[in-house]
Scaffold this motif. Structure first.
Motif, PDB file in Angstrom:
ATOM      1  N   VAL A 172     -18.775  17.597  -3.050  1.00  0.00           N
ATOM      2  CA  VAL A 172     -18.437  16.620  -2.021  1.00  0.00           C
ATOM      3  C   VAL A 172     -19.614  16.378  -1.075  1.00  0.00           C
ATOM      4  O   VAL A 172     -19.723  15.303  -0.469  1.00  0.00           O
ATOM      5  CB  VAL A 172     -17.181  17.077  -1.238  1.00  0.00           C
ATOM      6  N   ARG A 173     -20.516  17.368  -0.972  1.00  0.00           N
ATOM      7  CA  ARG A 173     -21.707  17.217  -0.124  1.00  0.00           C
ATOM      8  C   ARG A 173     -22.968  17.007  -0.970  1.00  0.00           C
ATOM      9  O   ARG A 173     -24.075  17.106  -0.466  1.00  0.00           O
ATOM     10  CB  ARG A 173     -21.866  18.439   0.781  1.00  0.00           C
ATOM     11  N   ASN A 174     -22.774  16.707  -2.245  1.00  0.00           N
ATOM     12  CA  ASN A 174     -23.899  16.475  -3.162  1.00  0.00           C
ATOM     13  C   ASN A 174     -24.842  17.670  -3.245  1.00  0.00           C
ATOM     14  O   ASN A 174     -26.050  17.505  -3.469  1.00  0.00           O
ATOM     15  CB  ASN A 174     -24.681  15.216  -2.768  1.00  0.00           C
ATOM     16  N   ILE A 175     -24.299  18.866  -3.052  1.00  0.00           N
ATOM     17  CA  ILE A 175     -25.084  20.085  -3.238  1.00  0.00           C
ATOM     18  C   ILE A 175     -24.910  20.542  -4.677  1.00  0.00           C
ATOM     19  O   ILE A 175     -23.793  20.687  -5.169  1.00  0.00           O
ATOM     20  CB  ILE A 175     -24.655  21.190  -2.256  1.00  0.00           C
ATOM     21  N   ARG A 176     -26.020  20.732  -5.355  1.00  0.00           N
ATOM     22  CA  ARG A 176     -26.018  21.106  -6.766  1.00  0.00           C
ATOM     23  C   ARG A 176     -26.097  22.623  -6.899  1.00  0.00           C
ATOM     24  O   ARG A 176     -26.797  23.282  -6.127  1.00  0.00           O
ATOM     25  CB  ARG A 176     -27.215  20.466  -7.479  1.00  0.00           C
ATOM     26  N   VAL A 177     -25.410  23.160  -7.897  1.00  0.00           N
ATOM     27  CA  VAL A 177     -25.444  24.598  -8.157  1.00  0.00           C
ATOM     28  C   VAL A 177     -25.580  24.800  -9.660  1.00  0.00           C
ATOM     29  O   VAL A 177     -24.745  24.322 -10.435  1.00  0.00           O
ATOM     30  CB  VAL A 177     -24.173  25.314  -7.648  1.00  0.00           C
ATOM     31  N   ASN A 178     -26.629  25.496 -10.074  1.00  0.00           N
ATOM     32  CA  ASN A 178     -26.899  25.720 -11.494  1.00  0.00           C
ATOM     33  C   ASN A 178     -27.442  27.132 -11.710  1.00  0.00           C
ATOM     34  O   ASN A 178     -27.944  27.765 -10.773  1.00  0.00           O
ATOM     35  CB  ASN A 178     -27.928  24.704 -12.008  1.00  0.00           C
ATOM     36  N   THR A 179     -27.342  27.606 -12.944  1.00  0.00           N
ATOM     37  CA  THR A 179     -27.926  28.900 -13.297  1.00  0.00           C
ATOM     38  C   THR A 179     -29.082  28.713 -14.267  1.00  0.00           C
ATOM     39  O   THR A 179     -29.093  27.781 -15.073  1.00  0.00           O
ATOM     40  CB  THR A 179     -26.895  29.837 -13.961  1.00  0.00           C
TER      41      THR A 179
END
Length: 253
Positions: A172-179
């Motif tokens: 919703v805040r366009n924060i990306r999370v990846n490994t």
């Protein structure tokens, strides 16, 4: 063009091989960097080696909420914002079958490798700028089993779950999370694992690992840093909830 110009990044495990390699690349690309680690002398040496006015450090144990809040606060106090969190801190633990694995070491590995990531996301993401990026260091051991590395493998599988939930909650805040999922890398950690597997002939253990990599060699820290840079930069602005394997073909074999 500097790909991280005006960005502020936190790197946990900042004084290790991947942490330092990534810090150097981030600084070259225009970022301000906060290195986080448990040993002040090692962090100070890292700062001296980087020799850049845009890097600072914070001594912290990522498995503790108070320390996590402290490194986030210091970053905000010095640099004014947080755009990138590279949750990279980790320990390997001993090489031992599950039946013989020391319970206290299992707890230590899980605390740093898994809880440390959870705390970083819990307290870090709410403080991050919109459009920011969280990159979590997992491993090929997060995608397959490795006999003798039960705690490490468990922790690296676990961070994928944290990543996927955090990616959904942060979208919703366009924060990306990846490994990211490195195979063997030329770092202190692999030297320790080799010696633990084969105390009298660590080189034999190294050759065994290399034989399991189709490219026939370990990765260099600079190669891992290049992937982290891509995920930290705006070039990956539409990528979240994903696992990035960088292993010379190890998982595919």
């Amino acid at each position: 063009m500097q790909r991280l110009k005006n960005k502020v990044a936190i790197i946990t495990g900042g004084a290790g091989g991947i942490g330092m390699g990534t810090a150097q690349l981030f600084l070259n690309e225009g970022a301000k960097v906060m290195l986080v680690g448990r040993t002040e002398s090692t962090l100070r040496k890292g700062i001296a080696d980087l020799d850049n006015p845009n890097v600072d450090f914070c001594v912290a144990d990522v498995s503790k909420a108070t320390d996590t809040k402290a490194y986030l606060k210091k970053t905000m106090d010095i640099f004014g914002k947080i755009d990138i969190l590279f949750a990279n801190a980790g320990i390997e633990g001993p090489f031992s079958p599950i039946a013989d694995y020391p319970e206290e070491m299992f707890d230590s590995v899980i605390a740093i490798n898994l809880k440390g990531v959870w705390l970083g996301c819990k307290y870090g993401i709410p403080r991050m700028s919109e459009g920011g990026s969280v990159i979590i260091t997992s491993s090929v051991a997060g995608l397959k089993g490795f006999s003798g590395l039960g705690a490490y493998t468990t922790s690296k599988h676990g961070v994928i779950g944290i990543m996927r939930v955090a990616a959904l909650e942060s979208a919703v805040r366009n924060i990306r999370v990846n490994t990211i999922h490195p195979g063997p890398v030329n770092t202190r950690m692999m030297r320790a694992i080799e010696k633990d597997i084969s105390p009298d002939n660590a080189q034999k253990a190294k050759k065994g690992f290399e034989a399991g990599v189709p490219f026939g060699r370990y990765a260099e820290v600079e190669e891992i840093a290049d992937l982290v840079l891509f995920l930290a930069s705006d070039e990956s602005r539409y990528i979240t909830g994903s696992t990035y394997v960088i292993d010379g073909g190890m998982v595919a074999s």
